[in-house]
Design a protein around this motif. Structure first.
Motif, mmCIF file in Angstrom:
data_model
loop_
_atom_site.group_PDB
_atom_site.id
_atom_site.type_symbol
_atom_site.label_atom_id
_atom_site.label_comp_id
_atom_site.label_asym_id
_atom_site.label_seq_id
_atom_site.Cartn_x
_atom_site.Cartn_y
_atom_site.Cartn_z
ATOM 1 N N SER A 1 0.852 -1.193 0.000
ATOM 2 C CA SER A 1 0.000 0.000 0.000
ATOM 3 C C SER A 1 0.882 1.235 0.000
ATOM 4 N N THR B 1 -3.343 4.140 -1.669
ATOM 5 C CA THR B 1 -3.936 2.823 -1.883
ATOM 6 C C THR B 1 -3.909 2.091 -0.553
ATOM 7 N N LYS C 1 -8.521 2.493 -3.414
ATOM 8 C CA LYS C 1 -7.781 3.670 -3.875
ATOM 9 C C LYS C 1 -8.539 4.892 -3.383
#
Length: 207
Positions: free
Chosen positions: A46, A68, A94
């Motif tokens: 992420s 993200t 997202k």
């Protein structure tokens, strides 16, 4: 552990994160990345990036934040005998947010956030079972403020407008009200604080 014939389950997650923060007094931002390794569902990455600017004379800050993320199903969501679903996938997301924060000479503060979040395999609960929603979107705005009425008393209202839909059908997601608001009252003394908080949730679809 669960009653009956359901065996004991375990879950482990190992994560590492790197973050770079920049701030020269006028411009500011950060850049971050995180690596997570799960014992059953593999590895996930992420990230987050933000960029903002201060306007000192106006006591104003604006920022744009993008990122993200992911959510791993909990043991309860996977293995609960009645509601669990062992086929659940990891939820991926997202996000994009625009944030405005204003400070006042009187110590009052106001913050406005507009957001747009997109999900793949969102973990949701419907029809008495946890499931993945293939694609979903949540978008809207939040407003919150702190008003120092006098030195010992603060008034903090907030409001959220949310559109949460399953895509591409546009059907509303369950248990997510469009409108919600709240207020908190704080009373300060030198050695203690008393506060009262009230939250209102508007109409929502439950089934």
């Amino acid at each position: 552990t669960y009653p009956g014939d359901v065996p004991k389950q375990s879950q482990s997650i190992l994560g590492e994160a790197l973050t770079y923060v920049y701030d020269n007094g006028v411009s500011f931002g950060d850049l971050g990345i995180r690596f997570d390794q799960t014992d059953e569902q593999g590895s996930k990455t992420s990230s987050r990036v933000s960029l903002g600017r201060r306007f000192r004379e106006e006591r104003l800050e604006i920022a744009l934040v993008a990122g993200t993320g992911f959510k791993i199903p909990t043991l309860y969501q996977l293995y609960e005998p009645t509601y669990g679903n062992t086929d659940l996938k990891i939820e991926n997301s997202k996000s994009l947010e625009f944030v405005v924060e204003k400070q006042f000479v009187s110590r009052d503060q106001m913050q406005f956030t507009a957001f747009d979040h997109n999900f793949k395999d969102m973990i949701d609960f419907s029809n008495s079972r946890y499931r993945n929603v293939d694609e979903a979107k949540t978008r809207g705005f939040e407003f919150e403020s702190r008003i120092q009425v006098v030195d010992s008393f603060r008034f903090s209202p907030s409001y959220t407008y949310l559109e949460a839909t399953e895509e591409p059908s546009g059907d509303r997601l369950l248990r997510r009200p469009r409108k919600s608001w709240g207020v908190q009252l704080d009373y300060f003394r030198e050695s203690w604080t008393v506060y009262m908080n009230y939250q209102y949730r508007g109409e929502r679809i439950d089934s």
